[in-house]
Design a protein around this motif. Structure first.
Motif, mmCIF file in Angstrom:
data_model
loop_
_atom_site.group_PDB
_atom_site.id
_atom_site.type_symbol
_atom_site.label_atom_id
_atom_site.label_comp_id
_atom_site.label_asym_id
_atom_site.label_seq_id
_atom_site.Cartn_x
_atom_site.Cartn_y
_atom_site.Cartn_z
ATOM 1 N N SER A 129 -5.076 -2.004 4.450
ATOM 2 C CA SER A 129 -5.162 -0.883 3.790
ATOM 3 C C SER A 129 -6.243 -0.842 3.038
ATOM 4 O O SER A 129 -6.489 -1.821 2.195
ATOM 5 C CB SER A 129 -3.937 -0.685 3.107
ATOM 6 O OG SER A 129 -3.996 0.569 2.258
ATOM 7 N N ASP A 132 -5.468 -2.093 -0.635
ATOM 8 C CA ASP A 132 -5.358 -3.479 -0.954
ATOM 9 C C ASP A 132 -6.701 -4.134 -1.029
ATOM 10 O O ASP A 132 -7.263 -4.789 -0.449
ATOM 11 C CB ASP A 132 -4.478 -3.972 0.222
ATOM 12 C CG ASP A 132 -3.892 -5.337 -0.145
ATOM 13 O OD1 ASP A 132 -4.187 -6.015 -1.131
ATOM 14 O OD2 ASP A 132 -2.864 -5.929 0.592
ATOM 15 N N ARG A 308 -5.960 0.906 7.773
ATOM 16 C CA ARG A 308 -5.218 2.060 7.525
ATOM 17 C C ARG A 308 -6.036 2.676 6.388
ATOM 18 O O ARG A 308 -6.274 2.125 5.149
ATOM 19 C CB ARG A 308 -3.964 1.814 7.041
ATOM 20 C CG ARG A 308 -2.888 1.120 8.002
ATOM 21 C CD ARG A 308 -2.572 2.249 9.235
ATOM 22 N NE ARG A 308 -1.465 1.582 10.206
ATOM 23 C CZ ARG A 308 -2.127 0.610 11.177
ATOM 24 N NH1 ARG A 308 -3.409 0.810 11.360
ATOM 25 N NH2 ARG A 308 -1.213 0.498 12.038
ATOM 26 N N ASP A 310 -5.749 4.857 3.918
ATOM 27 C CA ASP A 310 -4.737 5.071 2.768
ATOM 28 C C ASP A 310 -5.307 5.900 1.667
ATOM 29 O O ASP A 310 -5.013 6.878 1.226
ATOM 30 C CB ASP A 310 -3.786 4.443 2.424
ATOM 31 C CG ASP A 310 -2.707 3.793 3.440
ATOM 32 O OD1 ASP A 310 -2.356 4.344 4.130
ATOM 33 O OD2 ASP A 310 -2.751 2.588 3.591
#
Length: 348
Positions: A129, A132, A308, A310
């Protein structure tokens, strides 16, 4: 009037980003200069109202001096040009030291930084992500694009540049904007067209390993939209995460290599360009050891890349395309390549 230096406007990503940028409500507040290699295309951009400077990232002295003149830099030309990036950063540092104002760099990298060495044999389980950051920071320095990304983050940490790094995944779809219509911009992508050209070269559509590896995908128009959203957030003072936290993945789903190759096979077979709509496993005998190795790891055919976006979505970006849309879109790339006789990759 704030000044923008745009690098990579003749490319598939760059031209699309620029096309969205000039639709921004405050476009009249910014003066855009395009840095490019082609004198002929420079004339075309000038006719459309842009200023231009001839050169490339290889011209490090020119790049450094040029970067020192601008408030905002979009770098969409080359995600792996470390020396050119260092030159841009040196120029930005010189501007900061002279003016006391921190210049902005919006850089294009890619989710290829997340790839593994699966060789097509398994579906990766490691999902990244863009929220992260510790996981991103744990990536080896030897990963694709990583050395350039690290240099940019270091500049932000030193405080002489505000930086944002955008990481598109497999980009698909044909670009359609004023720059394409004027013959100034490359209209198609790299990864899927490379696989199509390989199939044409071999007379069959091929996958590597067992074809189980996964990659994210994103439509080219959604890439352009994201840059516009990010730019608006920056200049409107919303302070989107930058520097160490300024990584933004672009994806709207993920696809399996085998399924993509099957879509290529069906599209080429329908046009009479391969002998069968069935797919085949790529072997060294098809290409020779060196080209086989290139295909296996460097164009995404054998690697996993799972991301991802995000953080990107938190800015209000919401790409609607599905993976089925991605597979269906392969037909357009096949048609374009067959109709234009797209140049073969030097590696294949």
């Amino acid at each position: 009037m704030p000044s923008i230096l745009f690098i990579g406007a003749t490319g598939y990503i760059g031209g699309t980003v620029l096309a969205h940028l000039i639709q921004h409500p405050k476009k009249a507040d910014y003066e855009i200069t395009i840095y490019l290699r082609s004198a002929e295309k420079a004339k075309g951009f000038e006719k459309l109202g842009f200023k231009t400077v001839l050169g490339s990232l290889d011209d490090v002295e020119v790049s450094e001096k040029l970067a020192a003149r601008f408030d905002i830099i979009f770098q969409t030309a080359d995600s792996d040009h470390l020396e050119g990036t260092k030159a841009i950063l040196k120029g930005s540092k010189a501007r900061f030291e002279k003016t006391g104002v921190v210049p902005i760099l919006i850089h294009t990298s890619g989710t290829g930084v997340l790839t593994d060495n699966a060789g097509g044999d398994y579906e990766g389980t490691e999902i990244h992500s863009d929220l992260d950051i510790p996981k991103i920071e744990s990536l080896p320095d030897t990963q694709p694009h990583r050395s350039v990304d690290l240099a940019i983050v270091a500049a932000a940490q030193e405080g002489y540049a505000k930086t944002w790094i955008v990481l598109p995944s497999t980009i698909w779809g044909l670009a359609d904007n004023v720059f394409v219509k004027e013959g100034l911009q490359k209209p198609n992508s790299q990864q899927i067209p490379a696989r199509i050209k390989l199939a044409l070269k071999l007379g069959k559509a091929v996958y590597v390993g067992q074809g189980k590896n996964l990659w994210p995908h994103v439509h080219i128009d959604e890439v352009g939209k994201f840059y516009s959203i990010l730019f608006d957030a920056i200049v409107s003072g919303k302070q989107p995460a930058s520097g160490r936290e300024g990584f933004y993945f672009l994806e709207s789903g993920e696809y399996a290599q085998l399924n993509a190759v099957e879509a290529i096979a069906k599209a080429l077979y329908a046009r009479g360009k391969v002998a069968s709509p069935e797919v085949s496993q790529l072997t060294e005998a098809d290409l020779g050891p060196e080209s086989h190795k290139f295909v296996l790891y460097l164009v995404g055919m054998g690697t996993n890349c799972r991301a991802r976006g995000d953080r990107s979505r938190q800015l209000g970006w919401n790409p609607p395309q599905t993976t089925e849309d991605f597979y269906a879109g392969i037909q357009a790339d096949v048609d374009y390549i067959l109709e234009t006789g797209g140049k073969r990759s030097p590696h294949l």
